[in-house]
Design an enzyme around this catalytic site. Structure first.
Site, short mmCIF file in Angstrom:
data_model
loop_
_atom_site.label_atom_id
_atom_site.label_comp_id
_atom_site.label_asym_id
_atom_site.label_seq_id
_atom_site.Cartn_x
_atom_site.Cartn_y
_atom_site.Cartn_z
N GLU A 68 -11.04 3.69 6.07
CA GLU A 68 -9.98 4.58 6.57
C GLU A 68 -10.68 5.65 7.41
O GLU A 68 -10.47 5.73 8.63
CB GLU A 68 -9.20 5.20 5.40
N ASP A 79 1.93 4.01 2.85
CA ASP A 79 0.90 4.86 2.24
C ASP A 79 1.51 6.02 1.44
O ASP A 79 1.64 5.92 0.23
CB ASP A 79 -0.08 5.36 3.32
N ASP A 80 1.84 7.11 2.11
CA ASP A 80 2.41 8.29 1.44
C ASP A 80 3.60 8.79 2.28
O ASP A 80 3.51 9.83 2.95
CB ASP A 80 1.35 9.40 1.34
N HIS A 90 0.86 -1.19 0.00
CA HIS A 90 0.00 0.00 0.00
C HIS A 90 0.89 1.23 0.00
O HIS A 90 1.30 1.74 1.05
CB HIS A 90 -0.91 -0.05 1.24
N HIS A 129 -9.47 1.18 -1.16
CA HIS A 129 -9.40 1.83 0.15
C HIS A 129 -10.81 1.76 0.75
O HIS A 129 -11.79 2.15 0.09
CB HIS A 129 -9.02 3.30 0.02
N HIS A 156 1.39 4.81 -2.42
CA HIS A 156 1.05 5.68 -3.56
C HIS A 156 2.35 6.30 -4.02
O HIS A 156 2.97 7.07 -3.26
CB HIS A 156 0.06 6.76 -3.13
N1 ADE Z 1 -4.44 8.82 -1.92
C1 ADE Z 1 -3.18 8.83 -1.45
N2 ADE Z 1 -3.17 8.44 -0.17
C2 ADE Z 1 -4.45 8.16 0.18
C3 ADE Z 1 -5.08 7.70 1.36
N3 ADE Z 1 -4.41 7.45 2.48
N4 ADE Z 1 -6.42 7.56 1.36
C4 ADE Z 1 -7.12 7.83 0.25
N5 ADE Z 1 -6.57 8.25 -0.88
C5 ADE Z 1 -5.24 8.41 -0.92
ZN ZN Z 2 -3.60 4.84 0.57
#
Ligand code: ADE
Ligand code: ZN
Length: 334
Positions: A197, A275-276, A14, A194, A16
């Site tokens: 969350e 994630d990011d 996971h 997703h 991005h």
């Molecule tokens: N796009 C990038 N990161 C995300 C996240 N945590 N939740 C939803 N969309 C995303």
């Molecule tokens: Zn994500």
């Protein structure tokens, strides 16, 4: 414990790729493409990374990715990520990207995909990191836009292994994309989304029943519904949990209250992801480190998370077995 985590073989499922855009590289590419960022410096940009919910982050994330224009930009972005995780005993990655975030501002579908893909091919050669690319539909956009994106992907099944669903969750339930995902399944793509969350457990149920996902990205709110938990445990549906993302986006108020230990105790098939990472303060190992304390620094629990990352990957059984055996070997030597 840091050293143990550092050497533990693991997969990231996971991630991005646009969320790995570090401010330093963003400024460099902005200059290369003659774009002026609305921030004076790397420090000023860092300071803006103060989020109280998912949407706060998404606004900055889409602004950041608008600097990516050429195939070389996407290559450089992906390469920077691979160089980092090659030093973290990461053995396999499944990378998300948002084609609509690029096509809608005039960057062709192929520009982004080819740049990301060539870096991953090089990473496999140089670092022995295997990979898959999953394209995500932006759920705040409509069904027609998602269909159009899926249409573009059909010519690139050699590069794209799956489709996912991301962006603003609340108000955009999986049901909105039921027909798009049915077509994606017919075309042979792996399916993830997703869910849970920020959204309620019902969104997770829709992702399972309507989209027929093979993994749930995040899934935190499943804990509010015991029947759903029972189902996820019974079916061993993987949950791609993202600890630092959860605290940074205020999905969880404090790491000491993160639901991961509870998830594992219940028998849910969770694993750790970043994630990011450029926005949330840590790559994969830093996410393992962040939860190590709440797992009582239990090496077996961390090894279970690493094994789950391999057995949840879209890899042939023989590849999964080989990677799990690497964890087993590592554990006999620590
Ligand atoms: N796009 C990038 N990161 C995300 C996240 N945590 N939740 C939803 N969309 C995303
Ligand atoms: Zn994500």
């Amino acid at each position: 414990m840091k050293k143990f985590i550092q050497g533990l073989p693991k997969a990231e499922l996971h991630l991005h790729i646009e969320g790995t855009f570090e401010p330093e590289l963003m400024f460099k590419l902005a200059e290369r493409n003659d774009i002026t960022l609305p921030y004076e410096s790397v420090e000023a940009l860092h300071k803006a990374y103060d989020f109280s919910q998912l949407q706060d982050f998404l606004d900055i994330y889409y602004q950041g990715m608008s600097v990516l224009r050429t195939e070389e930009d996407f290559y450089d972005l992906t390469w920077a990520y691979l160089e980092k995780v090659s030093k973290e005993s990461v053995r396999h990655v499944e990378i998300f990207y948002d084609p609509q975030g690029h096509v809608d501002r005039g960057v062709s579908f192929e520009t982004a995909l080819n740049g990301i893909h060539s870096a991953l091919v090089q990473g496999q050669k140089e670092f022995d990191i295997s990979f898959g690319i999953i394209m995500c539909f932006l759920r705040h956009l409509d069904e027609d836009a998602a269909f159009e994106t899926l249409e573009s992907a059909l010519a690139h099944k050699d590069k794209i292994i799956g489709v996912g669903l991301d962006s603003s969750e609340m108000g955009h339930p999986p049901s909105k994309f039921e027909r798009v995902f049915a077509k994606a399944r017919d075309e042979g793509f792996h399916i993830v989304a997703h869910a849970g969350e920020e959204g309620p457990p019902e969104y997770i149920i829709e992702a399972l029943d309507l989209l027929k996902v093979e993994r749930i990205d995040h899934g935190n709110t499943c804990l509010r519904d015991s029947a759903l938990v029972e189902r996820l445990v019974k079916e061993q549906v993987p949950l791609t949990v993202c600890p630092l993302s959860n605290t940074k986006l205020c999905v969880v108020d404090d790491m000491k209250n993160h639901p991961l230990p509870e998830m594992l105790k219940l028998g849910l098939k969770a694993m750790i992801n970043s994630d990011d990472p450029a926005y949330f303060g840590g790559y994969l190992n830093e996410n393992y480190e962040a939860v190590s304390g709440i797992l009582n620094n239990d090496k077996d629990a961390l090894a279970l998370l690493a094994r789950n990352s391999f057995t949840s990957a879209f890899l042939p059984q023989s590849e999964q077995d080989k990677l799990v055996a690497e964890v087993d070997r590592y554990m006999t030597n620590v």
